[in-house]
Design an enzyme around this catalytic site. Structure first.
Site, PDB file in Angstrom:
ATOM      1  N   ASN A   1       0.824  -1.204  -0.062  1.00  0.00           N
ATOM      2  CA  ASN A   1      -0.026   0.050  -0.121  1.00  0.00           C
ATOM      3  C   ASN A   1       0.830   1.376  -0.140  1.00  0.00           C
ATOM      4  O   ASN A   1       0.331   2.226  -0.092  1.00  0.00           O
ATOM      5  CB  ASN A   1      -0.994  -0.099   1.161  1.00  0.00           C
ATOM      6  CG  ASN A   1      -0.234  -0.049   2.664  1.00  0.00           C
ATOM      7  OD1 ASN A   1       0.735  -0.864   2.419  1.00  0.00           O
ATOM      8  ND2 ASN A   1      -0.756   0.704   3.598  1.00  0.00           N
TER       9      ASN A   1
ATOM     10  N   GLY B   1       5.351   2.832  -0.331  1.00  0.00           N
ATOM     11  CA  GLY B   1       6.652   2.598  -0.263  1.00  0.00           C
ATOM     12  C   GLY B   1       7.141   1.654  -1.313  1.00  0.00           C
ATOM     13  O   GLY B   1       6.573   1.894  -2.534  1.00  0.00           O
ATOM     14  N   ILE B   2       8.160   1.039  -0.850  1.00  0.00           N
ATOM     15  CA  ILE B   2       8.679  -0.320  -1.898  1.00  0.00           C
ATOM     16  C   ILE B   2       7.796  -1.054  -2.493  1.00  0.00           C
ATOM     17  O   ILE B   2       7.632  -1.305  -3.708  1.00  0.00           O
ATOM     18  CB  ILE B   2       9.909  -0.938  -1.469  1.00  0.00           C
ATOM     19  CG1 ILE B   2      11.004   0.188  -0.921  1.00  0.00           C
ATOM     20  CG2 ILE B   2      10.484  -1.977  -2.296  1.00  0.00           C
ATOM     21  CD1 ILE B   2      12.075  -0.209  -0.169  1.00  0.00           C
TER      22      ILE B   2
ATOM     23  N   VAL C   1       0.540  -9.173   8.618  1.00  0.00           N
ATOM     24  CA  VAL C   1       1.368 -10.243   8.362  1.00  0.00           C
ATOM     25  C   VAL C   1       2.052 -11.018   9.636  1.00  0.00           C
ATOM     26  O   VAL C   1       2.667 -12.344   9.557  1.00  0.00           O
ATOM     27  CB  VAL C   1       2.613 -10.069   7.420  1.00  0.00           C
ATOM     28  CG1 VAL C   1       1.828  -9.365   5.981  1.00  0.00           C
ATOM     29  CG2 VAL C   1       3.407  -9.058   8.074  1.00  0.00           C
TER      30      VAL C   1
ATOM     31  N   GLY D   1       7.465  -4.939   6.141  1.00  0.00           N
ATOM     32  CA  GLY D   1       8.626  -5.031   7.228  1.00  0.00           C
ATOM     33  C   GLY D   1       8.415  -3.758   8.014  1.00  0.00           C
ATOM     34  O   GLY D   1       7.954  -2.841   7.753  1.00  0.00           O
TER      35      GLY D   1
ATOM     36  N   TYR E   1      16.456  -5.699  13.524  1.00  0.00           N
ATOM     37  CA  TYR E   1      16.191  -5.539  12.235  1.00  0.00           C
ATOM     38  C   TYR E   1      17.260  -6.468  11.362  1.00  0.00           C
ATOM     39  O   TYR E   1      16.845  -7.222  10.500  1.00  0.00           O
ATOM     40  CB  TYR E   1      16.288  -4.122  11.864  1.00  0.00           C
ATOM     41  CG  TYR E   1      15.831  -3.689  10.443  1.00  0.00           C
ATOM     42  CD1 TYR E   1      14.492  -3.576  10.136  1.00  0.00           C
ATOM     43  CD2 TYR E   1      16.838  -3.384   9.402  1.00  0.00           C
ATOM     44  CE1 TYR E   1      14.022  -3.232   8.743  1.00  0.00           C
ATOM     45  CE2 TYR E   1      16.356  -2.939   8.074  1.00  0.00           C
ATOM     46  CZ  TYR E   1      15.162  -3.023   7.775  1.00  0.00           C
ATOM     47  OH  TYR E   1      14.812  -2.642   6.401  1.00  0.00           O
TER      48      TYR E   1
ATOM     49  N   LYS F   1      16.528  -9.573   9.016  1.00  0.00           N
ATOM     50  CA  LYS F   1      16.937  -9.343   7.390  1.00  0.00           C
ATOM     51  C   LYS F   1      17.862 -10.549   6.909  1.00  0.00           C
ATOM     52  O   LYS F   1      18.001 -10.852   5.680  1.00  0.00           O
ATOM     53  CB  LYS F   1      17.324  -7.937   6.981  1.00  0.00           C
ATOM     54  CG  LYS F   1      16.320  -7.009   7.080  1.00  0.00           C
ATOM     55  CD  LYS F   1      15.039  -7.207   6.241  1.00  0.00           C
ATOM     56  CE  LYS F   1      13.853  -6.284   6.489  1.00  0.00           C
ATOM     57  NZ  LYS F   1      12.835  -6.503   5.528  1.00  0.00           N
TER      58      LYS F   1
HETATM   59  P1  NDP Z   1       7.585   1.596   4.902  1.00  0.00           P
HETATM   60  O1  NDP Z   1       7.660   1.766   6.239  1.00  0.00           O
HETATM   61  O2  NDP Z   1       7.366   2.860   3.615  1.00  0.00           O
HETATM   62  O3  NDP Z   1       6.377   0.798   4.427  1.00  0.00           O
HETATM   63  C1  NDP Z   1       6.254  -0.627   5.214  1.00  0.00           C
HETATM   64  C2  NDP Z   1       5.260  -1.600   4.795  1.00  0.00           C
HETATM   65  O4  NDP Z   1       5.187  -2.696   5.380  1.00  0.00           O
HETATM   66  C3  NDP Z   1       3.794  -0.972   4.606  1.00  0.00           C
HETATM   67  O5  NDP Z   1       2.845  -1.213   3.633  1.00  0.00           O
HETATM   68  C4  NDP Z   1       3.272  -1.490   6.208  1.00  0.00           C
HETATM   69  O6  NDP Z   1       1.888  -1.618   6.228  1.00  0.00           O
HETATM   70  C5  NDP Z   1       3.675  -2.803   6.097  1.00  0.00           C
HETATM   71  N1  NDP Z   1       3.874  -3.626   7.090  1.00  0.00           N
HETATM   72  C6  NDP Z   1       4.602  -3.237   8.439  1.00  0.00           C
HETATM   73  N2  NDP Z   1       4.195  -4.067   9.172  1.00  0.00           N
HETATM   74  C7  NDP Z   1       3.577  -4.906   8.784  1.00  0.00           C
HETATM   75  C8  NDP Z   1       2.461  -6.047   9.480  1.00  0.00           C
HETATM   76  N3  NDP Z   1       2.676  -6.474  10.456  1.00  0.00           N
HETATM   77  N4  NDP Z   1       1.274  -6.505   8.736  1.00  0.00           N
HETATM   78  C9  NDP Z   1       1.197  -6.148   7.301  1.00  0.00           C
HETATM   79  N5  NDP Z   1       2.014  -5.166   6.844  1.00  0.00           N
HETATM   80  C10 NDP Z   1       3.010  -4.430   7.712  1.00  0.00           C
HETATM   81  O7  NDP Z   1       8.544   0.677   4.224  1.00  0.00           O
HETATM   82  P2  NDP Z   1       9.603   0.462   2.872  1.00  0.00           P
HETATM   83  O8  NDP Z   1       8.755   0.632   1.848  1.00  0.00           O
HETATM   84  O9  NDP Z   1      10.840   1.420   3.147  1.00  0.00           O
HETATM   85  O10 NDP Z   1      10.055  -0.950   3.051  1.00  0.00           O
HETATM   86  C11 NDP Z   1       9.570  -1.943   2.339  1.00  0.00           C
HETATM   87  C12 NDP Z   1      10.549  -3.040   2.836  1.00  0.00           C
HETATM   88  O11 NDP Z   1      11.908  -2.908   2.347  1.00  0.00           O
HETATM   89  C13 NDP Z   1      10.751  -3.596   4.262  1.00  0.00           C
HETATM   90  O12 NDP Z   1      10.779  -4.828   4.562  1.00  0.00           O
HETATM   91  C14 NDP Z   1      11.912  -2.804   4.503  1.00  0.00           C
HETATM   92  O13 NDP Z   1      12.585  -3.398   5.587  1.00  0.00           O
HETATM   93  C15 NDP Z   1      12.717  -3.061   3.210  1.00  0.00           C
HETATM   94  N6  NDP Z   1      13.834  -2.141   3.055  1.00  0.00           N
HETATM   95  C16 NDP Z   1      13.745  -0.874   3.127  1.00  0.00           C
HETATM   96  C17 NDP Z   1      14.667   0.118   2.836  1.00  0.00           C
HETATM   97  C18 NDP Z   1      14.700   1.703   2.876  1.00  0.00           C
HETATM   98  O14 NDP Z   1      15.759   2.151   3.021  1.00  0.00           O
HETATM   99  N7  NDP Z   1      13.691   2.012   2.787  1.00  0.00           N
HETATM  100  C19 NDP Z   1      16.099  -0.480   2.857  1.00  0.00           C
HETATM  101  C20 NDP Z   1      16.023  -1.956   2.819  1.00  0.00           C
HETATM  102  C21 NDP Z   1      14.982  -2.754   3.152  1.00  0.00           C
HETATM  103  P3  NDP Z   1       1.041  -0.435   6.821  1.00  0.00           P
HETATM  104  O15 NDP Z   1       1.042   0.699   5.677  1.00  0.00           O
HETATM  105  O16 NDP Z   1      -0.145  -0.854   7.173  1.00  0.00           O
HETATM  106  O17 NDP Z   1       1.899   0.192   8.057  1.00  0.00           O
END
Ligand code: NDP
Length: 232
Positions: A7, A9-10, A47, A75, A138, A142
Site C-alpha cells: 500500500n 513505499g517499496i 502479516v 517490514g 532488524y 533481514k
Molecule cells: P515503509 O515503512 O514505507 O512501508 C512498510 C510497509 O510494510 C507498509 O506497507 C506497512 O503496512 C507494511 N507492514 C509493516 N508491518 C506490517 C505488518 N505487521 N502487517 C502487514 N503489513 C505490515 O517501508 P519501505 O517501503 O521502506 O520498506 C519495505 C520493505 O523494504 C521493508 O521490508 C523494509 O525493511 C525493506 N527495506 C527498506 C529500505 C529503505 O531504505 N526504505 C532499505 C532496505 C530494505 P502499513 O501501511 O499498514 O503500516
C-alpha cells in the site's frame, strides 16, 4: 501476484511495476488502501497473523486465481542500541520481518506446488549482510531471510519454484524519512552512488526476478544498494 505491504513505499512501487506489465496484482495493507491505483486489488492483512494471511490468500485466489509470484515486502524497524533493546522489541521485529515471510511463503507454496511453478521474492536489506549499529533486531531478521529463501530454493527447486532475495540499500521512503537529518547525511557518505534509491529502482530488480528472463535464478541475493554493501 501478491505483494505484502503493497500500500506504500517499496511495496507499492513493486505492485505498480507488475501491474504496468499487465499482471493481475493484489496488495496487502494494514493501515488502509485509500488512494491506491484502481488496478491493484487491496486485501486487508496483518502479516503477524497466520489466520489473516490465510484469509487474504483465499480472497486473492478467488479473485485472481493461484498466486504465481509472491513478494514478501512488509517490514518494520524499531532501532535502538543492544543495551537498550527489549526482548519484546527484538521479537516483534523478527515476527513482522522474518516469521511473517515464513508464514506467507508457506501459504503461497500450496498453490505453487500444485501449479509446479512459482516465484518467491523476499525483500531483505543491505544491513542483513553488513550488520548495523542500533539495528540488532532488524539486521537479524533481514539476515534470516537469506537462509529462509535459500532453504526454500533447495526444497522446492525440483517443483519449478524459485526463491530469491533482493537486498536494498537506503531507499527514499517513510522508513528512511523517519531518520534524523544528520544520520541521513552520514549514510550518503558511505554510498558510492551518493544518493538514496528510488522505490522504483528496487521494483525493477523484483520484476526481473519475477520474469521468464530470471527462470534459472534461485537462491540469489541481489543487491540494489548503490554500492553500499560491496563485498558482502
Ligand atoms: P515503509 O515503512 O514505507 O512501508 C512498510 C510497509 O510494510 C507498509 O506497507 C506497512 O503496512 C507494511 N507492514 C509493516 N508491518 C506490517 C505488518 N505487521 N502487517 C502487514 N503489513 C505490515 O517501508 P519501505 O517501503 O521502506 O520498506 C519495505 C520493505 O523494504 C521493508 O521490508 C523494509 O525493511 C525493506 N527495506 C527498506 C529500505 C529503505 O531504505 N526504505 C532499505 C532496505 C530494505 P502499513 O501501511 O499498514 O503500516
Amino acid at each position: 501476484m501478491l505483494v505484502t505491504g503493497g500500500n506504500r513505499g517499496i511495496g507499492l512501487a513493486i505492485a505498480k511495476a507488475f501491474a504496468a506489465q499487465g499482471d493481475q496484482v493484489a496488495v496487502t495493507h494494514r493501515s488502509g488502501a485509500e488512494g491506491l491505483p484502481g488496478e491493484l486489488l487491496p486485501v486487508q492483512c496483518d502479516v503477524t497473523d497466520s489466520a489473516a494471511i490465510d484469509a487474504a490468500f483465499t480472497e486473492v485466489e478467488e479473485k485472481h486465481g493461484p498466486v504465481q509470484v509472491l513478494v514478501s515486502n512488509a517490514g518494520m524497524n524499531d532501532d535502538t542500541l543492544l543495551m537498550r533493546m527489549s526482548e519484546e522489541s527484538f521479537t516483534r521485529v523478527v515476527d513482522a520481518n522474518l516469521t511473517a515471510a515464513y508464514r506467507v511463503a508457506k501459504r503461497a507454496s500450496r498453490g505453487m506446488l500444485r501449479a509446479k511453478s512459482g516465484r518467491m521474492i523476499f525483500i531483505s536489506s543491505v544491513v542483513g549482510l553488513t550488520g548495523s549499529a542500533g539495528q540488532v533486531n532488524y539486521a537479524a531478521s533481514k539476515a534470516g531471510l537469506v537462509g529462509l529463501a535459500r532453504s526454500i530454493a533447495r526444497e522446492l527447486g525440483s517443483r519449478g519454484i524459485t526463491a530469491n532475495v533482493v537486498a536494498p540499500g537506503f531507499v527514499d521512503t517513510d522508513m528512511t524519512r523517519a531518520l534524523p537529518d544528520a544520520r541521513r547525511a552520514e549514510i550518503l557518505t558511505q554510498v558510492p552512488l551518493g544518493r538514496y534509491a528510488s522505490a522504483e529502482e528496487i521494483a525493477s530488480a523484483v520484476t526481473w526476478l519475477g520474469s521468464d528472463a530470471a527462470g534459472y535464478v534461485t537462491g540469489a541475493v541481489i543487491p540494489v544498494d548503490g554500492g553500499l554493501g560491496m563485498g558482502h
